[in-house]
Design a protein around this motif. Sequence first.
Motif, PDB file in Angstrom:
ATOM      1  N   THR A 113      22.545  40.211  37.936  1.00 51.78           N
ATOM      2  CA  THR A 113      23.821  40.137  38.832  1.00 51.78           C
ATOM      3  C   THR A 113      24.727  39.191  38.327  1.00 51.78           C
ATOM      4  O   THR A 113      25.338  39.021  37.613  1.00 51.78           O
ATOM      5  N   PHE A 114      25.883  40.564  39.363  1.00 52.56           N
ATOM      6  CA  PHE A 114      27.422  40.276  38.396  1.00 52.56           C
ATOM      7  C   PHE A 114      28.002  40.135  39.743  1.00 52.56           C
ATOM      8  O   PHE A 114      27.571  39.735  40.971  1.00 52.56           O
ATOM      9  N   SER A 115      29.738  38.966  39.471  1.00 49.78           N
ATOM     10  CA  SER A 115      30.329  38.721  40.196  1.00 49.78           C
ATOM     11  C   SER A 115      29.943  39.997  41.426  1.00 49.78           C
ATOM     12  O   SER A 115      30.871  41.313  41.148  1.00 49.78           O
ATOM     13  N   HIS A 116      30.676  39.654  42.633  1.00 43.32           N
ATOM     14  CA  HIS A 116      31.103  40.107  43.470  1.00 43.32           C
ATOM     15  C   HIS A 116      32.390  40.950  42.898  1.00 43.32           C
ATOM     16  O   HIS A 116      32.516  41.967  43.443  1.00 43.32           O
ATOM     17  N   THR A 117      33.521  39.987  42.933  1.00 38.47           N
ATOM     18  CA  THR A 117      35.155  40.402  42.808  1.00 38.47           C
ATOM     19  C   THR A 117      34.295  40.461  40.703  1.00 38.47           C
ATOM     20  O   THR A 117      34.202  39.047  40.257  1.00 38.47           O
ATOM     21  N   ALA A 118      36.060  40.548  40.234  1.00 37.21           N
ATOM     22  CA  ALA A 118      36.360  40.167  39.493  1.00 37.21           C
ATOM     23  C   ALA A 118      38.184  38.950  39.353  1.00 37.21           C
ATOM     24  O   ALA A 118      38.991  38.956  40.401  1.00 37.21           O
ATOM     25  N   VAL A 119      38.561  38.964  38.473  1.00 39.36           N
ATOM     26  CA  VAL A 119      39.482  37.358  38.407  1.00 39.36           C
ATOM     27  C   VAL A 119      40.599  37.692  37.187  1.00 39.36           C
ATOM     28  O   VAL A 119      40.671  38.524  36.138  1.00 39.36           O
ATOM     29  N   ILE A 120      41.787  37.749  37.519  1.00 38.76           N
ATOM     30  CA  ILE A 120      42.590  38.057  36.397  1.00 38.76           C
ATOM     31  C   ILE A 120      43.540  36.267  37.080  1.00 38.76           C
ATOM     32  O   ILE A 120      44.139  35.809  37.457  1.00 38.76           O
ATOM     33  N   CYS A 121      43.636  35.719  35.500  1.00 37.18           N
ATOM     34  CA  CYS A 121      44.151  34.426  35.031  1.00 37.18           C
ATOM     35  C   CYS A 121      44.767  34.807  33.619  1.00 37.18           C
ATOM     36  O   CYS A 121      44.122  35.085  32.726  1.00 37.18           O
ATOM     37  N   LEU A 122      44.997  33.159  33.453  1.00 36.85           N
ATOM     38  CA  LEU A 122      45.246  32.846  32.122  1.00 36.85           C
ATOM     39  C   LEU A 122      43.792  31.862  31.680  1.00 36.85           C
ATOM     40  O   LEU A 122      43.097  31.462  32.268  1.00 36.85           O
ATOM     41  N   LYS A 123      43.673  32.569  30.528  1.00 34.80           N
ATOM     42  CA  LYS A 123      41.979  32.110  29.380  1.00 34.80           C
ATOM     43  C   LYS A 123      42.466  31.574  27.955  1.00 34.80           C
ATOM     44  O   LYS A 123      43.253  32.897  27.605  1.00 34.80           O
ATOM     45  N   LYS A 124      42.773  30.816  27.482  1.00 39.08           N
ATOM     46  CA  LYS A 124      42.445  29.725  25.989  1.00 39.08           C
ATOM     47  C   LYS A 124      44.537  30.376  25.734  1.00 39.08           C
ATOM     48  O   LYS A 124      44.304  31.530  24.750  1.00 39.08           O
TER      49      LYS A 124
ATOM     50  N   GLN B 193      19.316  48.309  30.609  1.00 40.46           N
ATOM     51  CA  GLN B 193      20.961  48.286  31.461  1.00 40.46           C
ATOM     52  C   GLN B 193      21.207  48.122  32.852  1.00 40.46           C
ATOM     53  O   GLN B 193      20.205  48.360  33.906  1.00 40.46           O
ATOM     54  N   VAL B 194      22.112  46.910  33.420  1.00 39.62           N
ATOM     55  CA  VAL B 194      22.538  46.794  34.178  1.00 39.62           C
ATOM     56  C   VAL B 194      24.093  47.023  34.052  1.00 39.62           C
ATOM     57  O   VAL B 194      24.991  47.209  33.469  1.00 39.62           O
TER      58      VAL B 194
END
Length: 363
Positions: free
Chosen positions: A174-185, A290-291
């Motif tokens: 399963t995938f998350s219902h939403t995607a997010v945009i933020c700072l990472k590394k 494939q998912v």
Amino acid sequence: MTAGAHLWMSDLRSGQRSGRTRLVTKDGHCNIEFGNIEYGNQFAYLVDFWTTFVEIRWRFVLFLFVAAFTGSWFIFSLVWYWIAKSNGDMAGQNRTDGHVQCIDNVNGLTTAFLYSLETQTTIGYGGRALTGHCAGTVVLIVIQSLLGVFINCFMCGIILAKISLPKKRAKTVTFSHTAVICLKKGSLCLLIRVANLRKTLLIGSQIYGKLLRTTTTPDGETIILDQVDIDFMVDAGKDNLFFVCPLTLYHVINRSSPFYDLSADTLPHQDFELVVFLDGTAESTSSSCQVRTSYIPQEIQWGYSFLPIISRTKTGKYCVDFSNFSKSVRVTTPHCAHCFERGIDNLGFQVIDIHDSVDVTTM
């Protein structure tokens, strides 16, 4: 909830109400219809009959199962009935002296059907049987027995193939219902979560994405569903992932990214579809699967980060809390990729406390 969260939720609801069509649904099905196919191309489905039967719905497989067996029993019962009647083996027929019977106790179409069923299913109750005096009946019983074996093998193969289809294994990823945009590394990234709900691993997992959008070429040609590659990574690498616990995929939004020109204000008004794929081999069955899932702009949260879901118990075991799998929290995030590169601080997209802010609508 912050003012930005209220804005994003209103955009999400408006996107849901608009009934935007997707090429790939959230559960991975392709929303596409083929029209005006020539008759010759449709006949190709019958030529590739095995794939056609494996891919049809279960209701049609069950209908085919019943029709194949009952149809063969009935067709051969007509032949047995014709042989018995032509030879004068039925009760009530005038028999001459020295009459040689071909079949015993077949006195009508019903008993002929029962004899056909008993022959093909190898029941053999003993009340109806061949006498062995007619060569034609011996040949016919051999043909029916061989055909019965073929039907058994074919139907068992179809049912086994449908039960073991790799797409059934994909139901437990399963995938998350939403995607997010933020700072990472130290980079502005688009993040997505994926989880394997079984303890058995997906070996050799690979993750990639396709951005689908309508573009116009310099020549003025409009390309619908133009595909752009989107690279996703995890902390452990890109390929051959150790998929034992939920993973957070991230795509770095840099100058080579198609999301580079987007901002928090323009994102909800874009027209694109992000399709994410995960390919792997099931450890238990060695079958490839494939998912896939998709995200539209209204399902991408700018300025949010996923909540942690992995913890460690007192006994030393690792615990995954799936209640937070798709939940996110507001974090300080640049307004756009250009702002981040230039080092411009956009205070409007830092965390705002709705109780302490006088004007929560100011961005």
